[in-house]
Design a protein around this motif. Structure first.
Motif, short mmCIF file in Angstrom:
data_model
loop_
_atom_site.label_atom_id
_atom_site.label_comp_id
_atom_site.label_asym_id
_atom_site.label_seq_id
_atom_site.Cartn_x
_atom_site.Cartn_y
_atom_site.Cartn_z
N UNK A 91 -0.14 12.72 -3.24
CA UNK A 91 0.47 11.42 -2.95
C UNK A 91 1.63 11.15 -3.90
N UNK A 95 1.83 4.69 -12.52
CA UNK A 95 0.58 5.08 -11.87
C UNK A 95 -0.05 6.28 -12.58
N UNK A 107 -3.77 6.33 -14.12
CA UNK A 107 -4.77 7.23 -13.57
C UNK A 107 -5.30 8.21 -14.62
N UNK A 136 -15.22 10.10 -12.90
CA UNK A 136 -14.25 9.09 -13.34
C UNK A 136 -13.34 9.67 -14.42
N UNK A 185 10.13 10.07 4.79
CA UNK A 185 8.79 9.70 5.21
C UNK A 185 8.81 8.38 5.99
N UNK A 231 3.53 5.95 6.24
CA UNK A 231 3.18 6.90 5.19
C UNK A 231 3.40 6.30 3.81
N UNK A 243 0.67 3.92 3.03
CA UNK A 243 -0.55 4.67 2.71
C UNK A 243 -0.49 5.20 1.28
N UNK A 244 0.68 5.71 0.91
CA UNK A 244 0.86 6.23 -0.43
C UNK A 244 0.48 5.19 -1.48
N UNK A 245 1.03 3.98 -1.29
CA UNK A 245 0.76 2.95 -2.29
C UNK A 245 -0.68 2.47 -2.24
N UNK A 295 -3.31 4.29 -1.54
CA UNK A 295 -4.10 5.29 -2.26
C UNK A 295 -3.92 5.13 -3.76
N UNK A 296 -2.66 5.03 -4.20
CA UNK A 296 -2.39 4.97 -5.64
C UNK A 296 -2.98 3.72 -6.26
N UNK A 297 -2.80 2.59 -5.58
CA UNK A 297 -3.29 1.34 -6.16
C UNK A 297 -4.81 1.34 -6.20
N UNK A 355 -6.91 3.89 -6.42
CA UNK A 355 -7.46 4.74 -7.47
C UNK A 355 -7.11 4.21 -8.86
N UNK A 356 -5.94 3.58 -8.99
CA UNK A 356 -5.59 2.99 -10.28
C UNK A 356 -6.58 1.90 -10.63
N UNK A 403 -9.67 3.37 -11.84
CA UNK A 403 -9.52 3.93 -13.17
C UNK A 403 -9.50 2.85 -14.24
N UNK A 404 -8.94 1.70 -13.93
CA UNK A 404 -8.69 0.70 -14.97
C UNK A 404 -9.69 -0.43 -14.97
N UNK A 457 3.08 12.85 -21.76
CA UNK A 457 2.91 13.33 -20.39
C UNK A 457 3.91 14.43 -20.06
#
Lengths: 254, 267
Positions: free
Chosen positions: A57, A69, A73, A132, B2, B6, B9-11, B13-15, B17-18, B21-22, B257
């Motif tokens: 993604x 992001x 993550x 996680x 795209x 699409x 959907x990308x955002x 998914x990202x939001x 999972x973020x 995570x948080x 990173x």
């Protein structure tokens, strides 16, 4: 040390292979290795799936806030495992935990339970903690792998009219082969050595439903004082880890 | 390129999972700030005071810092030297030695820790900073060597040759030419090692059993052992232990990173 019988204080006594022989018939040891095997589903298989999804993604189209992001993550990876354990103890808490509260809120109150105190559910509950943490690492490694895939392959796929899903299976997935092997190896090893998360959440309990090899080694060597037997177990653990990593690399090379 | 759906959907998914995570972190932070009896929604720092004393964080955080900084400095300098030797200098037998170092990378810690503890105790090194720092530095050294070797190898050979022609010594080439160019990789390695050392649990637990030196993670674990029902206090403890790594991570996140993403690709 693994060939001796020793309590760590008095002089050691030669024990031959008896430490190893008693391991074979030890049900606790077998349970520990079985648990590690089950945990690999959570720390290796699931993170690879989640990591692939996230990396795909993030790398497909230019995403606004890409770095933001990515940083969020990856966050669980940098936390101390002990703190992760404490956080999830709270989430799973039987009366005050948000998980049970959430189940109540959506009308699934019948499912509420003491997650870490349940003989059936404590191991998956611990496993989810592993997922996680490990997913962020998998994502980061996959992202670095995606950068190495030549852009021309993507262009070719788009010219051929491949959609996002086709493109993922035809280009991204094969291109990430090496990274998948690395992540699988790392996280399988993680599943077999996991110690700190278990130590602060369940200590192997209830009963021995979440006992893992590393915790057994620690208990036997430093709590019960059976250093020789613990060493034998540690050696077996090391051999298993070597064998698992070798096996993954072998399979991947074929 | 795209389509709009699409992108959406990308955002999503990202939001999603973020949040996963948080959210646990945010939740724990809120719990830590709320009063222990849950009576009101006012912000309360009592949990932090209680956690601070029970987890002995005044002492343990200092120990953790000393150990993590020492391990980072020691391991980075050793790794830079050995990585340089393996990558640039053609040391006789270098490839065999490198495999020995690699062995250290896959060797699990568990079988080593039992003999390590008893050996250190015999020479009277248990419960000392030296034991923990030395053990951790030795443990991470393989990874550091691997990392720096990959980094130095990816640099153009002509860089070294040119410096040589200008009359630079072996050490001079490293210090004046290669090291400045390798700064991102060194920084990323330092961050990784600092985090690892800070988060290390088994080593300090085993090597300092009588509690003379305790790290932050051990302090939190013993807090769990003593007062496992004090949820909000434990949350405060988890926040206290995590804040230093979070600060390091957030401050150096971007460079860390990019170093990580490019560094791991050079294996």
């Amino acid at each position: 040390l693994s060939f001796f019988e020793w309590d760590g204080i008095t002089s050691a006594e030669w024990a031959g292979t008896s430490n190893y022989r008693s391991l074979v018939s030890d049900s606790e040891v077998r349970a520990a290795f079985l648990h590690s095997l089950i945990l690999t589903v959570f720390t290796a298989f699931l993170p690879v799936c989640v990591g692939l999804l996230l990396a795909a993604t993030l790398s497909r189209a230019p995403v606004r806030g890409h770095a933001f992001f990515r940083a969020l993550l990856f966050l669980p990876v940098v936390l101390p495992a002990v703190a992760v354990g404490v956080i999830w103890r709270w989430i799973y808490h039987p009366t005050d935990g948000p998980l049970n509260a959430a189940l109540d809120a959506v009308g699934l109150g019948v499912l509420r339970r003491s997650w870490l105190g349940d003989f059936t559910w404590s191991l998956p509950a611990v496993g989810i903690m592993g997922t996680w943490v490990a997913s962020g690492l998998a994502m980061a490694l996959f992202l670095s792998g995606v950068q190495k895939i030549p852009p021309s392959l993507y262009d070719a796929a788009r010219v051929d009219g491949a959609g996002a899903v086709r493109e993922f299976f035809a280009v991204t997935l094969p291109g990430l082969r090496n990274e998948i092997v690395v992540v699988l190896t790392l996280s399988m090893i993680f599943a077999f050595r996991v110690f700190d998360i278990i130590f602060v959440t369940t200590k192997g309990g209830p009963g021995d439903s979440t006992i893992v090899p590393a915790l057994l080694v620690y208990n036997r060597a430093f709590i019960y004082g059976t250093v020789g037997a613990a060493s034998a177990l540690a050696v077996v653990l090391a051999v298993v880890i070597f064998a698992v990593s070798l096996a993954i690399v072998r399979i991947a090379e074929r | 390129m795209s389509t709009k759906s699409e992108r959406v959907l990308t955002y999503v998914v990202l939001i999603l999972f973020s949040i996963v995570a948080v959210l646990p972190l945010v939740g724990v932070f809120r719990l830590a700030l709320s009063p222990a009896d849950g009576s009101s929604s006012a912000i309360d720092v009592g949990n932090f005071q209680r956690a601070w004393t029970t987890g002995q964080f005044a002492d343990t955080l200092v120990s953790s810092t000393i150990i993590a900084v020492a391990v980072t400095v020691l391991t980075v300098s050793m790794s830079v030297l050995s990585g340089y030797a393996f990558a640039v200098l053609n040391v006789p037998g270098g490839s065999i030695l490198f495999y020995v170092v690699l062995l250290g990378l896959i060797m699990p810690l568990e079988p080593l820790i039992i003999p390590l503890f008893y050996d250190l105790r015999r020479v009277g090194f248990d419960n000392t900073y030296w034991a923990i720092i030395g053990a951790e530095a030795a443990l991470y050294f393989s990874f550091g060597t691997f990392w720096m070797r990959g980094c130095f190898r990816s640099m153009p050979r002509s860089l070294v040759d040119a410096a040589r022609l200008d009359g630079a010594s072996t050490l001079g080439v490293l210090l004046r030419v290669l090291l400045p160019a390798a700064r991102p990789a060194v920084l990323a390695l330092s961050v990784i090692l600092f985090l690892w050392s800070w988060n290390e649990f088994l080593l300090p637990l085993v090597l300092a059993p009588t509690g003379g030196i305790q790290t932050g993670t051990i302090g939190l674990a013993s807090f769990v052992g003593q007062r496992s029902t004090d949820l909000s206090g434990l949350a405060a403890g988890a926040v206290i232990v995590s804040v230093p790594v979070l600060v390091v991570y957030v401050l150096l996140q971007r460079r860390f990173m990019s170093g990580l993403l490019s560094g791991s690709g050079r294996v």
